[in-house]
Motif scaffolding. Structure first.
Motif, PDB file in Angstrom:
ATOM      1  N   CYS A 278       4.331 -29.263  18.325  1.00 32.80           N
ATOM      2  CA  CYS A 278       5.338 -28.577  18.437  1.00 32.80           C
ATOM      3  C   CYS A 278       5.845 -28.491  19.903  1.00 32.80           C
ATOM      4  O   CYS A 278       7.147 -28.529  20.232  1.00 32.80           O
ATOM      5  CB  CYS A 278       4.734 -26.939  18.253  1.00 32.80           C
ATOM      6  N   CYS A 297       3.388 -30.021  13.960  1.00 32.72           N
ATOM      7  CA  CYS A 297       4.758 -29.158  13.850  1.00 32.72           C
ATOM      8  C   CYS A 297       5.159 -29.310  12.420  1.00 32.72           C
ATOM      9  O   CYS A 297       5.292 -30.364  12.033  1.00 32.72           O
ATOM     10  CB  CYS A 297       5.716 -29.663  14.656  1.00 32.72           C
ATOM     11  N   ALA A 298       5.428 -28.186  11.940  1.00 32.31           N
ATOM     12  CA  ALA A 298       5.791 -28.119  10.507  1.00 32.31           C
ATOM     13  C   ALA A 298       7.398 -27.774  10.263  1.00 32.31           C
ATOM     14  O   ALA A 298       7.974 -28.024   9.243  1.00 32.31           O
ATOM     15  CB  ALA A 298       5.253 -26.630   9.860  1.00 32.31           C
ATOM     16  N   GLY A 299       8.014 -27.896  11.398  1.00 30.65           N
ATOM     17  CA  GLY A 299       9.513 -27.908  11.322  1.00 30.65           C
ATOM     18  C   GLY A 299      10.078 -29.289  11.721  1.00 30.65           C
ATOM     19  O   GLY A 299      11.510 -29.453  11.742  1.00 30.65           O
ATOM     20  N   TRP A 335       3.371 -22.540  16.124  1.00 29.61           N
ATOM     21  CA  TRP A 335       4.569 -22.266  15.309  1.00 29.61           C
ATOM     22  C   TRP A 335       5.319 -21.378  15.391  1.00 29.61           C
ATOM     23  O   TRP A 335       6.498 -21.201  15.106  1.00 29.61           O
ATOM     24  CB  TRP A 335       3.798 -22.227  13.889  1.00 29.61           C
ATOM     25  N   CYS A 338       7.775 -22.154  18.269  1.00 28.90           N
ATOM     26  CA  CYS A 338       8.271 -23.424  18.230  1.00 28.90           C
ATOM     27  C   CYS A 338       9.808 -23.266  17.535  1.00 28.90           C
ATOM     28  O   CYS A 338       9.964 -22.783  16.474  1.00 28.90           O
ATOM     29  CB  CYS A 338       7.500 -24.244  17.288  1.00 28.90           C
ATOM     30  N   CYS A 341       9.963 -25.024  13.936  1.00 28.35           N
ATOM     31  CA  CYS A 341       9.053 -24.396  13.007  1.00 28.35           C
ATOM     32  C   CYS A 341       9.773 -22.959  12.416  1.00 28.35           C
ATOM     33  O   CYS A 341       9.876 -22.767  11.404  1.00 28.35           O
ATOM     34  CB  CYS A 341       7.761 -24.037  13.431  1.00 28.35           C
TER      35      CYS A 341
HETATM   36 ZN    ZN Z   1       6.684 -26.803  15.386  1.00 35.51          ZN
END
Ligand code: ZN
Ligand code: ACM
Length: 758
Positions: A278, A297-299, A335, A338, A341
């Motif tokens: 992130c 990072c999930a985004g 997250w 971020c 995210c």
């Molecule tokens: Zn992220």
């Protein structure tokens, strides 16, 4: 000298059961579904020929031929159906992993499908005589007449090895596979990626090899004190090596399940490719254990591209159906702040970061499903909603497994409380440093994988069990051996044997022969305490202690004078008569020495000649202890408690922190301890300055006087129920410390916050 030899011979003869006994006791682990001793016996000789009716049967036969060659030094030859007395017969009528083994009328017949025959061979190997038994039978290899019908209770019988915290080479993995197969385990869960190291070659991402597989320091050496030795540490498996392991495991009917961790436990990968985190880094491969906040990072779509690329290389290496994608211990700190995210959450209408983790896992599941694979994840993947077809590995106890089964998802039970094989196996004081916990062999054995609250229908989703070996504090092959065995052997019996065949006494009677076999190949298993060693509250002046070595053909050396036993101490040859004076204590200390000469830790039992303290006729329900604090200078703890206190109240335990602002003080705590079972209890204090601990008004630990931190221990037999406990402590200035612990002698201390009442 002559006498010693004679005793040694007698001790040997006691164990040389197989050849002489009319009705021999077999020592098969895991215990088969049905064993019928039918009398008679078959002698295996170099002249014996074997016959196999198919390719799978031939493979099973070769496993046995190899076992005979390495243990008895001759090679069995192939014959015809007519002249062979060792018959391997593929039989499709039996269940996939089931087998039938008959030893009768000078013939050994093994029937089953491919895996079943393989397991039948493991059983046959286990009923073969040990080398000393062959010698005692005048070099005859005698197998008792028996009919065994067997099949597993659970389809998934796993063992997990963490190679992220410490790396173990391919040869050692092969050795583990051999031991696993001997106990009919069939899944090796290979935990390949961690914060502290990425261990599988991914050709598209060379920095996973050059950066992520290495860390700056190791936690070898004196890390008990949180020190590091400063030496770099690393390693990874090439794809070629991975293929070799998978192929080798397949021969042993073991499927290897790789774990590629996401979104957490990913710091090593981030160190190599910081744009996947992130914050963008920079990051370093972790050198400390624990849970790290830096996660994928999930985004960022690049993260998914990376993971899909990685899995695209991983998938062809592992022909099994499952890929484990981790999912545990993913802190949401990054997250939450971020922008990428948060933007993803907003765009998808996700209500919180748990939902974002669920999105992450579901997206990866979709990808893996599209490649013909299914996912397994740790029980955190339940949070925010399960991916549609995920199998849940329940590790934080059984709750996650229960919930997943109710949601009709497959479950593998691996609760930390029963199956975390990195926990302490015995008294932490005499065990190597471990991550913590207390998980003796008997507790592993006691595990029942079907939770009582599930219906029969829901239980069908519990596909099996797994023992997990995390390796933070397990840096070498020897220490893997030590922590894994014999507990993984107990776990194998849970996984394979029918519930109604579980019997710890029988298991422990079988185990010594197994350990002798492993001692012969120098597996560094933990040598268990000998049978018969237990603390005792004596009712008379003496008691007789009968011991049995925990390794067949092993010996026991002991002392009764409190000194540390060594190879030169008294050899145990017959029951020991232990005496103790009235109100006194005698300690038996011993070591078990294996046939190869390896000695166990020192184990001990205390024989205390003292009356039990009966429980008080009370039932307090309020937790914590009362205190009276005095803000003046004491010289002795025994004087604390006279006159009016300056402060009174209740604390959860014996906590001095509220008073340490005073230059000098004394405090008296009073409450009740809850004792769960009758027995000998050990109380321990460490104090600076002095302290006195009393149970039911009798002083048990006198640690009084002005002094630096000092440990003192006392013991007392207590009946189940409530007993009064009081602790007096004083601090006359300088260092301040009071630690109090207690528990059943030689076991882990109880949690004081649960055991103290007022
Ligand atoms: Zn992220
Ligand atoms: C785990 O022990 N974090 C699965």
């Amino acid at each position: 000298m002559k006498k010693t030899l004679l005793f040694a011979f007698m001790a040997l003869a006691c164990f040389t059961g197989l050849a002489q006994q009319k009705q021999p006791v077999l020592s098969i682990i895991p215990e088969p579904r049905s064993v019928e001793m039918i009398g008679g016996q078959v002698t295996i000789t170099p002249q014996m020929k074997y016959f196999a009716n198919s390719e799978a049967a031939q493979q099973a036969a070769e496993v046995f031929v190899q076992f005979v060659a390495s243990n008895y030094n001759f090679v069995l030859e192939k014959g015809t159906m007519q002249n062979s007395t060792l018959v391997f017969s593929e039989d499709d009528a039996l269940p996939a992993e089931g087998y039938q083994l008959t030893v009768a009328r000078n013939k050994i017949v093994l029937q089953g499908r491919a895996a079943g025959m393989f397991y039948g061979v493991q059983t046959l190997q286990q009923i073969m005589p040990l080398k000393p038994e062959v010698k005692a039978a005048k070099n005859k290899i005698i197998v008792p007449g028996v009919t065994i019908k067997d099949e597993p209770r659970f389809a998934y019988r796993g063992f997990m090895l963490d190679v992220g915290r410490h790396f173990f080479d391919v040869n050692y993995i092969r050795k583990l596979i051999q031991v696993m197969a001997f106990y009919k385990l069939n899944r090796l869960h290979w935990h390949l990626t961690e914060d502290q190291g990425w261990r599988i070659e991914i050709k598209k991402y060379p920095k996973l090899q050059s950066v992520a597989s290495q860390r700056k320091e190791t936690m070898e050496g004196p890390y008990r004190d949180g020190k590091y030795d400063g030496k770099p540490y690393g390693g990874y498996y090439t794809q070629e090596e991975v293929k070799q392991v998978v192929a080798y495991a397949a021969k042993f009917h073991i499927t290897v399940i790789p774990e590629i961790e996401m979104p957490g436990h990913a710091l090593a990968a981030l160190a190599a490719y910081p744009q996947l985190g992130c914050t963008g880094g920079p990051y370093e491969v972790a050198t400390k254990w624990g849970v790290h906040k830096e996660v994928f990072c999930a985004g960022n779509d690049e993260v998914f591209t990376f993971l899909e690329d990685v899995l695209t290389e991983v998938i062809p290496l592992f022909p099994g159906q499952y890929i484990h994608i981790g999912g545990d211990e993913c802190p949401k700190d990054r997250w939450k702040t971020c922008p990428k995210c948060q933007a993803r959450m907003k765009a998808l209408g996700l209500k919180d970061e748990h939902a974002l983790q669920s999105y992450f896992i579901q997206r990866m599941e979709k990808f893996l499903n599209s490649k013909g694979k299914k996912i397994i994840g740790w029980d955190e993947i339940l949070e925010g909603g399960l991916a549609p077809d995920a199998t849940v590995m329940s590790w934080r106890g059984e709750a996650g497994g229960i919930e997943a089964a109710k949601q009709k998802h497959d479950v593998i039970m691996t609760p930390n409380t029963y199956l975390y094989l990195d926990y302490n196996q015995g008294n932490p004081a005499t065990e190597p440093l471990a991550i913590g916990g207390y998980l003796p062999l008997e507790k592993v054995y006691s595990y029942e994988p079907y939770p009582a609250e599930l219906t029969e229908e829901q239980k069908k989703y519990i596909t099996g069990v797994q023992g997990n070996l995390w390796t933070e504090y397990i840096p070498t092959e020897k220490s893997v051996d030590y922590f894994a065995f014999p507990r993984a052997i107990a776990m194998a019996e849970i996984a394979w044997s029918p519930q109604n065949k579980k019997d710890y006494t029988r298991f422990m009677n079988s185990l010594p022969r197994h350990l002798a076999l492993w001692d012969d190949v120098r597996l560094n298993f933990r040598i268990p305490e000998p049978q018969g060693l237990a603390d005792e509250v004596m009712t008379g002046a003496n008691t007789t202690v009968t011991l049995k070595p925990s390794v067949a053909y092993g010996t026991i050396r002991y002392t009764l004078d409190g000194s540390e036993p060594a190879a030169s101490s008294t050899l145990y040859t017959k029951p020991i008569v232990v005496t103790a004076p009235s109100n006194g204590t005698t300690t038996l200390k011993l070591i078990v020495i294996t046939p190869s000469g390896r000695a166990s830790s020192v184990y001990s039992a205390t024989y205390m000649r003292k009356d039990y303290k009966t429980a008080l006729n009370i039932n307090p329900t309020t937790k914590g202890v009362k205190f009276d604090a005095y803000f003046k200078t004491f010289k002795q703890a025994k004087n604390v408690g006279e006159g009016k206190a300056d402060s009174t109240g209740v604390l959860p335990a014996f906590d001095i922190r509220p008073f340490t602002v005073k230059p000098a003080f004394g405090v008296r705590y009073e409450g009740y301890v809850k004792i769960e079972t009758d027995g000998l209890y050990e109380f321990k204090t460490n104090s600076d300055d002095g302290s006195i601990l009393a149970v039911d008004d009798e002083v048990i630990v006198d640690n009084d006087g002005e002094h630096a931190p000092t440990d003192k221990i006392g013991m007392i037999p207590l009946r189940k129920g409530f007993h009064k406990i009081s602790v007096k402590y004083f601090d006359a200035g300088g260092g301040k410390q009071l630690q109090v612990s207690f528990g059943p002698k030689g076991k882990q201390s109880v949690n004081l916050r649960n055991a103290l009442f007022h």
